[in-house]
Design a protein around this motif. Sequence first.
Motif, PDB file in Angstrom:
ATOM      1  N   ALA A 178      20.690   8.856   1.901  1.00 14.44           N
ATOM      2  CA  ALA A 178      20.011   7.566   2.113  1.00 14.44           C
ATOM      3  C   ALA A 178      20.995   6.406   1.989  1.00 14.44           C
ATOM      4  O   ALA A 178      20.995   5.494   2.816  1.00 14.44           O
ATOM      5  CB  ALA A 178      18.875   7.412   1.099  1.00 14.44           C
ATOM      6  N   ASN A 179      21.842   6.447   0.981  1.00 19.90           N
ATOM      7  CA  ASN A 179      22.794   5.354   0.731  1.00 19.90           C
ATOM      8  C   ASN A 179      23.862   5.243   1.803  1.00 19.90           C
ATOM      9  O   ASN A 179      24.241   4.140   2.202  1.00 19.90           O
ATOM     10  CB  ASN A 179      23.476   5.522  -0.624  1.00 19.90           C
ATOM     11  CG  ASN A 179      22.540   5.305  -1.791  1.00 19.90           C
ATOM     12  OD1 ASN A 179      21.442   4.785  -1.645  1.00 19.90           O
ATOM     13  ND2 ASN A 179      22.981   5.723  -2.969  1.00 19.90           N
ATOM     14  N   LEU A 192       7.606   7.512   5.727  1.00 21.59           N
ATOM     15  CA  LEU A 192       6.451   7.037   4.974  1.00 21.59           C
ATOM     16  C   LEU A 192       5.259   6.770   5.880  1.00 21.59           C
ATOM     17  O   LEU A 192       4.123   6.851   5.458  1.00 21.59           O
ATOM     18  CB  LEU A 192       6.790   5.747   4.222  1.00 21.59           C
ATOM     19  CG  LEU A 192       7.668   5.882   2.993  1.00 21.59           C
ATOM     20  CD1 LEU A 192       8.007   4.509   2.431  1.00 21.59           C
ATOM     21  CD2 LEU A 192       6.989   6.735   1.931  1.00 21.59           C
ATOM     22  N   TYR A 193       5.523   6.426   7.140  1.00 22.43           N
ATOM     23  CA  TYR A 193       4.432   6.093   8.052  1.00 22.43           C
ATOM     24  C   TYR A 193       4.614   6.839   9.366  1.00 22.43           C
ATOM     25  O   TYR A 193       5.715   7.234   9.737  1.00 22.43           O
ATOM     26  CB  TYR A 193       4.344   4.581   8.298  1.00 22.43           C
ATOM     27  CG  TYR A 193       5.641   3.943   8.724  1.00 22.43           C
ATOM     28  CD1 TYR A 193       6.013   3.890  10.059  1.00 22.43           C
ATOM     29  CD2 TYR A 193       6.500   3.393   7.779  1.00 22.43           C
ATOM     30  CE1 TYR A 193       7.201   3.304  10.452  1.00 22.43           C
ATOM     31  CE2 TYR A 193       7.689   2.810   8.153  1.00 22.43           C
ATOM     32  CZ  TYR A 193       8.044   2.765   9.495  1.00 22.43           C
ATOM     33  OH  TYR A 193       9.226   2.198   9.875  1.00 22.43           O
ATOM     34  N   SER A 194       3.484   7.039  10.049  1.00 27.74           N
ATOM     35  CA  SER A 194       3.512   7.781  11.313  1.00 27.74           C
ATOM     36  C   SER A 194       3.714   6.871  12.514  1.00 27.74           C
ATOM     37  O   SER A 194       4.240   7.300  13.532  1.00 27.74           O
ATOM     38  CB  SER A 194       2.222   8.580  11.493  1.00 27.74           C
ATOM     39  OG  SER A 194       1.100   7.719  11.458  1.00 27.74           O
ATOM     40  N   ASP A 246      14.631   1.710   1.534  1.00 33.32           N
ATOM     41  CA  ASP A 246      13.747   0.629   1.980  1.00 33.32           C
ATOM     42  C   ASP A 246      13.320   0.727   3.445  1.00 33.32           C
ATOM     43  O   ASP A 246      12.383   0.054   3.847  1.00 33.32           O
ATOM     44  CB  ASP A 246      14.426  -0.725   1.761  1.00 33.32           C
ATOM     45  CG  ASP A 246      14.573  -1.051   0.290  1.00 33.32           C
ATOM     46  OD1 ASP A 246      13.814  -0.498  -0.527  1.00 33.32           O
ATOM     47  OD2 ASP A 246      15.455  -1.865  -0.044  1.00 33.32           O
ATOM     48  N   ASP A 247      13.987   1.565   4.246  1.00 35.39           N
ATOM     49  CA  ASP A 247      13.657   1.627   5.676  1.00 35.39           C
ATOM     50  C   ASP A 247      12.467   2.529   5.998  1.00 35.39           C
ATOM     51  O   ASP A 247      12.103   2.693   7.150  1.00 35.39           O
ATOM     52  CB  ASP A 247      14.883   2.050   6.490  1.00 35.39           C
ATOM     53  CG  ASP A 247      15.374   3.453   6.178  1.00 35.39           C
ATOM     54  OD1 ASP A 247      14.745   4.163   5.355  1.00 35.39           O
ATOM     55  OD2 ASP A 247      16.413   3.849   6.747  1.00 35.39           O
ATOM     56  N   GLY A 248      11.856   3.151   4.975  1.00 37.92           N
ATOM     57  CA  GLY A 248      10.681   3.988   5.207  1.00 37.92           C
ATOM     58  C   GLY A 248      10.982   5.437   5.505  1.00 37.92           C
ATOM     59  O   GLY A 248      10.070   6.242   5.663  1.00 37.92           O
ATOM     60  N   GLU A 302       0.815  -1.209   0.000  1.00 33.88           N
ATOM     61  CA  GLU A 302       0.000   0.000   0.000  1.00 33.88           C
ATOM     62  C   GLU A 302       0.851   1.263   0.000  1.00 33.88           C
ATOM     63  O   GLU A 302       0.403   2.309  -0.423  1.00 33.88           O
ATOM     64  CB  GLU A 302      -0.944   0.006   1.194  1.00 33.88           C
ATOM     65  CG  GLU A 302      -2.052  -1.021   1.080  1.00 33.88           C
ATOM     66  CD  GLU A 302      -2.916  -1.077   2.316  1.00 33.88           C
ATOM     67  OE1 GLU A 302      -2.731  -0.259   3.232  1.00 33.88           O
ATOM     68  OE2 GLU A 302      -3.783  -1.953   2.365  1.00 33.88           O
ATOM     69  N   SER A 303       2.098   1.197   0.463  1.00 33.37           N
ATOM     70  CA  SER A 303       2.949   2.382   0.511  1.00 33.37           C
ATOM     71  C   SER A 303       3.499   2.765  -0.851  1.00 33.37           C
ATOM     72  O   SER A 303       3.989   3.853  -1.042  1.00 33.37           O
ATOM     73  CB  SER A 303       4.120   2.161   1.474  1.00 33.37           C
ATOM     74  OG  SER A 303       5.047   1.248   0.901  1.00 33.37           O
TER      75      SER A 303
END
Length: 167
Positions: free
Chosen positions: A61-62, A100-102, A155-157, A14-15
């Motif tokens: 990020a990398n 990406l998420y809370s 990938d860690d959000g 869903e993300s």
Amino acid sequence: MTTAGLVLAIVLLESSHISIPGLEQKIHTLINSERQTRKINPLAPDEQLSKIARAHSQDMANRGFFDHVNPDGKSPRDRVRLAGYNCPKIVGENIFQNNLYSRVQIRGDLKTYYWNSLDEMATSTVQGWMSSPGHRQNILQREYSKTGIGVAIPDDGKIYITQLFCG
């Protein structure tokens, strides 16, 4: 695959609806709204500045750092110059780390992610910058005429966001 694994896989998929270009554009729109509210000319989007900003976000990020100066000692002005871009007077940079998420709710083997919307991510980024004196100063600097925004999502959000300014 267990039922919990299946649910987790569905929740993670869903993300993927987050559009990086859409997020960059929404942040740009909100920045210009802040400027226009204060009778400051809007910043023109510049694709070359965006490429330089994206490269810095991806580098953070990398390599797992969060700073205006990269581990090689390169500053925003250095990165702009090395890319062959000419900013005649001044260069500025804002960086922000978002998610990406809370939150994540864990019940046994089941993880439920509460995903942020594109609007929530863009709004919290710009609000974060506007709450910080140095970042706010960059956004409202009248000498800047162009900007580029670059987003990287590992990938860690986490979400790494860089905004370059040129004047």
